[in-house]
Structures are given as C-alpha cells and as structure tokens.
Design an enzyme around this catalytic site. Structure first.
Site, mmCIF file in Angstrom:
data_model
loop_
_atom_site.group_PDB
_atom_site.id
_atom_site.type_symbol
_atom_site.label_atom_id
_atom_site.label_comp_id
_atom_site.label_asym_id
_atom_site.label_seq_id
_atom_site.Cartn_x
_atom_site.Cartn_y
_atom_site.Cartn_z
ATOM 1 N N ASN A 171 0.812 -1.066 -0.021
ATOM 2 C CA ASN A 171 -0.003 -0.022 0.073
ATOM 3 C C ASN A 171 0.843 1.429 0.111
ATOM 4 O O ASN A 171 1.896 1.391 0.708
ATOM 5 C CB ASN A 171 -0.974 0.083 1.215
ATOM 6 C CG ASN A 171 -1.640 1.155 1.147
ATOM 7 O OD1 ASN A 171 -2.610 1.038 0.536
ATOM 8 N ND2 ASN A 171 -1.289 2.305 2.075
ATOM 9 N N TYR A 175 0.882 10.284 3.989
ATOM 10 C CA TYR A 175 0.364 10.455 5.429
ATOM 11 C C TYR A 175 1.301 11.524 6.051
ATOM 12 O O TYR A 175 2.285 11.392 5.811
ATOM 13 C CB TYR A 175 0.232 9.323 6.305
ATOM 14 C CG TYR A 175 -0.653 8.091 5.513
ATOM 15 C CD1 TYR A 175 -1.695 8.113 5.341
ATOM 16 C CD2 TYR A 175 0.201 6.817 5.173
ATOM 17 C CE1 TYR A 175 -2.530 7.149 4.538
ATOM 18 C CE2 TYR A 175 -0.356 5.835 4.714
ATOM 19 C CZ TYR A 175 -1.837 6.063 4.464
ATOM 20 O OH TYR A 175 -2.390 4.990 3.972
ATOM 21 N N ARG A 176 0.775 12.262 6.964
ATOM 22 C CA ARG A 176 1.661 13.067 7.798
ATOM 23 C C ARG A 176 2.232 12.513 8.830
ATOM 24 O O ARG A 176 2.040 11.671 9.410
ATOM 25 C CB ARG A 176 0.767 14.426 8.395
ATOM 26 C CG ARG A 176 1.612 15.477 9.267
ATOM 27 C CD ARG A 176 0.673 16.402 9.978
ATOM 28 N NE ARG A 176 0.343 15.700 11.269
ATOM 29 C CZ ARG A 176 -0.853 15.561 11.610
ATOM 30 N NH1 ARG A 176 -1.743 16.487 11.103
ATOM 31 N NH2 ARG A 176 -1.192 15.024 12.757
ATOM 32 N N TRP A 189 -2.555 8.319 10.290
ATOM 33 C CA TRP A 189 -3.284 8.051 9.290
ATOM 34 C C TRP A 189 -4.760 7.399 9.944
ATOM 35 O O TRP A 189 -4.902 7.260 10.981
ATOM 36 C CB TRP A 189 -2.825 6.750 8.474
ATOM 37 C CG TRP A 189 -2.103 5.738 9.345
ATOM 38 C CD1 TRP A 189 -2.793 5.259 10.684
ATOM 39 C CD2 TRP A 189 -1.017 4.669 9.116
ATOM 40 N NE1 TRP A 189 -2.020 4.016 11.181
ATOM 41 C CE2 TRP A 189 -1.066 3.852 10.357
ATOM 42 C CE3 TRP A 189 -0.022 4.711 8.065
ATOM 43 C CZ2 TRP A 189 -0.003 2.724 10.275
ATOM 44 C CZ3 TRP A 189 0.860 3.715 8.236
ATOM 45 C CH2 TRP A 189 0.819 2.890 9.227
ATOM 46 N N ARG A 193 -7.489 3.486 6.425
ATOM 47 C CA ARG A 193 -6.506 3.455 5.193
ATOM 48 C C ARG A 193 -5.750 2.206 5.246
ATOM 49 O O ARG A 193 -5.368 1.662 6.318
ATOM 50 C CB ARG A 193 -5.443 4.620 5.636
ATOM 51 C CG ARG A 193 -6.305 6.187 5.676
ATOM 52 C CD ARG A 193 -6.693 6.398 4.268
ATOM 53 N NE ARG A 193 -7.325 7.668 4.095
ATOM 54 C CZ ARG A 193 -8.282 8.267 3.192
ATOM 55 N NH1 ARG A 193 -8.730 7.341 2.412
ATOM 56 N NH2 ARG A 193 -8.489 9.441 3.522
ATOM 57 N N GLU A 235 -0.892 0.832 -6.366
ATOM 58 C CA GLU A 235 -0.395 2.552 -6.763
ATOM 59 C C GLU A 235 0.577 2.425 -7.711
ATOM 60 O O GLU A 235 0.320 3.370 -8.415
ATOM 61 C CB GLU A 235 -0.147 3.182 -5.306
ATOM 62 C CG GLU A 235 -1.340 3.530 -4.589
ATOM 63 C CD GLU A 235 -1.833 2.280 -3.383
ATOM 64 O OE1 GLU A 235 -2.620 2.529 -2.763
ATOM 65 O OE2 GLU A 235 -1.097 1.304 -3.508
ATOM 66 N N ASP A 284 -4.577 21.789 9.761
ATOM 67 C CA ASP A 284 -5.254 20.899 8.621
ATOM 68 C C ASP A 284 -5.939 21.450 7.607
ATOM 69 O O ASP A 284 -6.012 22.743 7.712
ATOM 70 C CB ASP A 284 -6.024 19.652 9.303
ATOM 71 C CG ASP A 284 -7.207 20.048 9.900
ATOM 72 O OD1 ASP A 284 -7.984 21.041 9.293
ATOM 73 O OD2 ASP A 284 -7.752 19.569 11.121
#
Length: 502
Positions: A171, A175-176, A189, A193, A235, A284
């Site tokens: 995957n 993400y932060r 996350w 996810r 992906e 955000d």
C-alpha cells in the site's frame, strides 16, 4: 516526460514556473509563510537553496496550480484528465463490448495495463548514499513547521509504503509524519487507510510492520498515491497508467519493501504494534488546528539518498494549497467514473473553497420528476471519497457548474427551500469537521436547483430570457461599425459586480 523530481523541476524552470531563492530561510514557519503567499496568487514553484540548519535545498509549491499538475501528468489542459478517467472507468466496471470499436478501445486499455507494470532497478539513484546506526539523524533533514501552533516538524509529501503481511500486497499512501526524536516519527493515518489495516494485521500475528518513506518522487506518483479509486490495482500500476510506462522500483536496504528508484530520500524503519506517542496538533485542510491523537511510532534504522538530494515538501490549510490543486485534477479524473456509476450526471465539480470535498455541484440532463434528488443520493454512495461530502447542489445541464455566479442564480431562481432542500441526519462524518454537533456524526444536505416539472410544481415555469438570434448575429457583424472594435467582451472581472476577489 519527467520521471523523477529533478526532471519535473527542470520542466518548471524551462517554462518560467520556478524561482530559485538563495537568501537564507528558516524551515520553521518562514518557508511556509513565503510559500503561502505564492499559493494565494498562483505564483511559481519555489526552490530554497540556502536553508537554515540543513545542507539540502527545499522544493515547495511545485504543484501549486492546476496547470502544473497537468504538466506533471504529461498533459496541457485539465480536460485531458477526463481521458485518463475514461480509461480507469473501463477497468473499474468493464462491460462486454457491443461494437468492434469498443473492443478495440478496451484492448488498448489492457495493453496500457501491461505497459504500466513496474520495472526493477538494481543500482538505484536513491541508494547512492547510505546512512545507518548512530549516523542517522532526522534533524539533518530540512523538515518544516508551517504554523505557530503546530506541535513540531513534519513530513508531508512522503510516500508511506507498507505491505500486507498475509498477502504481500503493498500500500502506498500520503500521510503526515511528526518528528519525535533523532530516529523516530509518529505517522498520522485514518483507521480505514491501507497502512492502518496492515498494522492491525501485523499486530494480530505478533509482528512488527515494516515501513518505508520515499521523499522527493515524481509528482505523478504522488498523484497516483492520492487517488482513492476502488480499482483492484496497486498504486504503482496507477502511476504507470498515469505516466504511460512502468515505475522503476528498487528494494530497500533493511526492510522487505520496494520504493521508486529515483526517490531523493528513502527512510526505512518498523512500527511495533501498540507503541504510540501523542501526535499533533497541526493545521489541517479544514483551516483549523486538529487535535492530539496517540499515533503509531516509526523507528527508523536506515536512510538512503541521492547525491546532492532535493527535499520536497508542502503543507495543509485553508485553500488554495497544493492539496487543493491536486483535488481539482482528481475531480476531472473522477468525472467519467462517476458518470458510469450515475448515468444522468453530465458533469460535477468540487469547489476548492469547499475544501475540495465538502460541497459538490452536479449537473444533470433532467428527464423526470425527482431525478435531482435521486442523483444526489446516488452521488453520496457512488465512490468512497464522497462519503464526507456535506452539500450536494444539483443544477440543469445548461448551467456552468464552475461559474459560482451561475450556480447562485440557479439556487436563487429555482429553489423553494420547503420542497427542494432535503437533509439526512446523523450520518458518518469527518472527524476533522468541527461544525458537527458530535464529532464523527453529522448531517448532509441536498439542494434541487433544477427547473421543476409536474408534479414537482403545479404551475407553468417561466421561459428563460434569451437574445433574438438574428439580432445577436447582426450585432456581432456590426460590432466594429459601432466604433467598439477595441472593446473585447471576454471574461468579466467579478469585482465590477460587487465581489471582492483578491
């Protein structure tokens, strides 16, 4: 076509869409402040060559306009993105071809999938320099802190790569991550996810979850990782479909994962299930600071990078931001997929000012009463990414949904709030949305701004005002004769009509 970050930077520079800044800048607040001012004006990408406390340059705002997103995907106009969406829609719900031409089109898509298969690079550029053990110090990276209330330094545009310990399926998400120490970061996350699912599976088997963070990759791969389309493809394949050829991957040094071979930096580490630290608060995309959450702790054991690497970053916040530009491009890609799911939809638009997903404007080719309501309900369930859309406005197909003045006119002239507004209470909702009375639970509103037909109304609808076509053609011919040739009636400045568009 650019296949790595450096190639894309070169393209921007050749097109006059990159500014190099040699003055000393601070990654703490200053870089974000400069970049934010550029984003507000649709300015060029920035490459900071002299960053305080770091020996690496920082690139930001490279995807700060829709035009530059198109360039990253080897296209010139946003409309071309719909061609890509048609290709993905055929893969998502393939239908038996009824014509030879349809069979040929589907065959071309399958050939594209074959071409999109990832390749292998055994001497990758991303491993030109290897740093391990006590030499690994994340503080040497020019991590930014965008807002004064942020809890610390962050990584924002890293590809976070994990693998299902049962199936081996990778995957790739964006993400932060928050810096916690010299060799640790927390990853933020959502529980739905892919990375979070992989961590739960690893915990069930009593294993650590291996993680790799690829920094400074081809922007096209970032777009592929940010595409939440429910197709059973990796992906990497998405990126190959987007780019027309497979992504070159390389095996990591210390974990059993693969990363783009041309990444500028790669961080390799593990998450021990149950090991968490407080993460946040951070600004955000809603335009507010989020809360503090216990988040998984990643312990890094190795960093590799190219010679003279470039650090790519961005930050969230109230639009316009780079994430909003990406969302506008993805909107175009979704359109053919959505049309396949909800056949009456002609077009749809997710305005940037509505955070790119909170409000949707849909145009339909109306044929029967109640169709607008049906279209709104179908939209909410068509794709997972529309689950958190608060408002759906449905208009007729002759309304330009990307012109807010036309949409406001349709709402004002065609909506009776009693008849045409409907609300769904207590539906699952975005936990970052503070407008909800209860976090994670909120309402949705549908607005039918289409022309009403019986039995939606029991009276005749007025005829729209239009110019006489013969007179309009005559005026067009005689425009110069009137002495008005120098007045070109193109796009009108909305500020002339009482708006304050700055």
């Amino acid at each position: 076509m650019a296949r790595d970050l450096r190639g894309f930077i070169k393209i921007l520079e050749e097109k006059g869409q990159l500014r190099r800044i040699s003055a000393l800048v601070d990654p703490d607040l200053e870089i974000a402040e400069i970049s934010n001012r550029m984003l507000q004006k649709g300015g060029p990408g920035l490459l900071f060559e002299n960053v305080k406390g770091a020996s690496f340059p920082v690139a930001v705002n490279l995807m700060g306009t829709v035009e530059r997103i198109c360039w990253a995907m080897n296209m010139q106009h946003p409309e071309e993105l719909e061609t890509l969406g048609k290709k993905l829609s055929m893969l998502q719900q393939p239908k038996p071809p009824k014509k030879i031409s349809q069979a040929i089109d589907f065959g071309k898509v399958l050939f594209d999938v074959v071409k999109a298969k990832p390749g292998r690079d055994f001497f990758p550029a991303c491993q030109q320099v290897v740093v391990q053990g006590n030499d690994l110090d994340l503080n040497k990276l020019p991590l930014i802190r965008p807002y004064i209330g942020d809890a610390g330094k962050i990584i924002t545009l890293g590809l976070v790569i994990t693998k299902d310990c049962e199936t081996g399926t990778p995957n790739v998400g964006v993400y932060r991550l928050q810096l916690q120490s010299q060799n640790t970061m927390t990853v933020h996350w959502l529980s739905v996810r892919g990375g979070a699912r992989h961590l739960r599976k690893a915990a069930e088997r009593g294993k650590k979850l291996e993680v790799a963070i690829a920094l400074g990759v081809d922007p096209l791969i970032i777009m592929a990782a940010a595409t939440p389309i429910p197709v059973d493809l990796s992906e990497w394949l998405f990126a190959g479909l987007y780019g027309g050829s497979g992504v070159q991957l390389a095996k990591c040094k210390t974990v059993d994962l693969e990363v783009p071979a041309d990444s500028e930096f790669v961080l390799e580490g593990t998450i021990t299930p149950g090991e968490v630290l407080p993460d946040g608060p951070f600004g955000d995309h809603m335009g507010y600071y989020g809360g503090v959450e216990d988040s998984p702790l990643v312990r890094f054991e190795c960093m590799t990078h190219r010679k003279n690497p470039i650090y790519l970053t961005t930050f969230s916040g109230r639009p316009p931001k780079e994430e909003a530009m990406m969302a506008i491009a993805l909107n175009r890609i979704y359109t053919p997929i959505l049309r396949q799911q909800v056949s009456e939809i002609v077009d749809f638009f997710l305005p940037m000012e509505a955070l790119s997903y909170k409000a949707a404007i849909i145009s339909i080719d109306k044929a029967y009463p109640g169709q607008a309501r049906r279209a709104a309900l179908a939209f909410w369930s068509a794709l997972p990414q529309f689950t958190y859309t608060k408002f759906v406005i449905v208009v007729d197909k002759d309304i330009n949904i990307r012109d807010p003045r036309q949409v406001v006119w349709a709402i004002s002239s065609k909506v009776d709030p009693v008849r045409d507004v409907f609300i769904l209470p207590n539906t699952p909702f975005d936990t970052l949305d503070f407008a909800s009375e209860k976090i994670g639970l909120g309402g949705r509103m549908g607005i039918d701004a289409t022309t009403k037909i019986p039995p939606e109304t029991d009276h005749e609808w007025g005829s729209p005002l239009e110019s006489d076509p013969d007179v309009a053609a005559m005026v067009e011919r005689r425009w110069a004769e009137y002495g008005l040739a120098e007045l070109q009636l193109g796009e009108v400045d909305p500020n002339l009509f009482g708006y304050d568009m700055r």
